[in-house]
Write an enzyme that holds these catalytic residues in place. Sequence first.
Site, short mmCIF file in Angstrom:
data_model
loop_
_atom_site.label_atom_id
_atom_site.label_comp_id
_atom_site.label_asym_id
_atom_site.label_seq_id
_atom_site.Cartn_x
_atom_site.Cartn_y
_atom_site.Cartn_z
N SER A 1 -12.44 28.91 -27.62
CA SER A 1 -11.11 27.68 -28.58
C SER A 1 -10.66 26.89 -27.43
O SER A 1 -10.12 26.99 -26.45
CB SER A 1 -10.52 29.15 -28.65
OG SER A 1 -9.41 29.74 -27.47
N LYS A 2 -9.55 26.35 -28.46
CA LYS A 2 -8.23 25.62 -27.61
C LYS A 2 -8.14 25.80 -27.16
O LYS A 2 -7.10 25.40 -26.12
CB LYS A 2 -7.74 25.23 -29.01
CG LYS A 2 -7.64 23.24 -29.35
CD LYS A 2 -6.80 23.08 -30.65
CE LYS A 2 -6.84 21.96 -30.76
NZ LYS A 2 -5.78 21.28 -32.44
#
Length: 493
Positions: A259-260
């Site tokens: 994820s970011k």
Amino acid sequence: MQVRTRFAPSPTGFLHVGGLRTALFSYLFARKHGGKFLVRIEDTDRERFVEGGIENMIRSLQWAGVTVDEGVTMSDAQVLQIGDKGPYIQSERLEIYHKYIVELLGKGAAYYCFCTKERLDELRKVQELKKQATGYDGHCRTLSEKEVADQLAQNVSHVIRLKMPREGETVFEDMIRDTVKFENKLVDDQVLIKSDGFPTYHFAVVVDDHLMEITHVIRGEEWISSTPKHIMLYQHFGWEAPQFAHLPLLVNEQKQKLSKRHGDVSVEDFKEKGYIPEALVNFVAFLGWNPGGDREIFSLAELEQAFDIAKVSKSPAVFNREKLDWYNKQYMAKMADVELTARALPFFVNEGLVPHDQTADSNLQKIVLLEKERAATLKELANALGFIFADTLEYELELLVWKKSTREDAAKKLDLVATFLKTIPEEQWTAETLEQETMRWVHQREFGVGDVLWPMRVALSGQKNSPGPFEIAAALGKEKTLSRLQAAVGVLA
Ligand code: GLU
């Protein structure tokens, strides 16, 4: 039967590398079987709408070389749709969904639900307290026709839900996970039409995959629990369901979902960092797939031949950044010098090292060659070469002095080598000649090699680690080489 696959992103603004993998596998599967690869935009969640989101996704796909046969694509910064089964953007298909939900209601396979948000929140709370599975309790499943008509007449806000059977199980053959079974009673009565009249993903995806004649749905594992709902819809409509293939999760080295929050995940991030699209695609193709054997380098065209969905693994694929760097290095090192220079040019411009109107000329090519086999990315390459473009360098005094040598000796050697290099004509100013001539001179004078070459290299680069002195001198040109040597002498004096 012609194979037809699709990539169906929600235009959330950027293409996640996981999305690129889904798109790539769908594309490769279609290519391998002489089929068609479609792109459909799933934008029915208006809350997640991002301006320019479609453009960004398509641009990233195009950058990666994944071409679209049908559906949404772009030409000259303009979004366009190709094919005769469109529109391929879901928000433009609302009438179609309306027609099919009416059909489903008529068949008694879907029902109106008037439950308020408060009731649903309360229900969830109670289920959580009792440690039960959360989900809709079917409160509106049994409303009479009259009750429904009354509520509708009064414009009571409502959704339309799928009437999932309470018994039995839904079974399907996944191309990757083999037989998958779900107990129907554990599957929620999924909302198909939301209170704003828009379809949910679950409804739109089935209608569209059917109407667009998709034969193979290749998507991330996170959708597997939705598949029984989709299959139920196919059954209610009397349509043949496509084949499903659920790709393994992508995780980072800490085994967390990619994820970011944990760093770069968008294709655009990698582009900006100076990754070569061919390298990224090659790397991504190997996330959960392996052709067997030792070979790791495959062009897109070769992947199209080699791809075999039966060899996709069930276990999570680890996104290993070092491996990506390895791939990128391989691609950069193998690339023709002219090509690499052209691709690196924008990074030099971005770093403010060369002007905007600079071309990838032979001079820049010589400079690029200095880092060709060392840098992992184009950005790293441009960064590492900043010293070539500097007007003056800052020297660390001790660095200029080789091992047991002294400041005085380093200054003297630099001065002598500068005087010697002055005699080499411009036309012969290449790394090879410089090396040959200088080494001959060093041996003639019986100097220690390190006593000359070390201070020379540091005088030209200002750095502890750098390419060799002759390559740098060739890239700098005669004038700049001599002035750097003199500048270093000045600092040592
Ligand atoms: N719109 C879904 C997504 O954003 C597509 C899932 C599917 O491929 O069915 O991932």
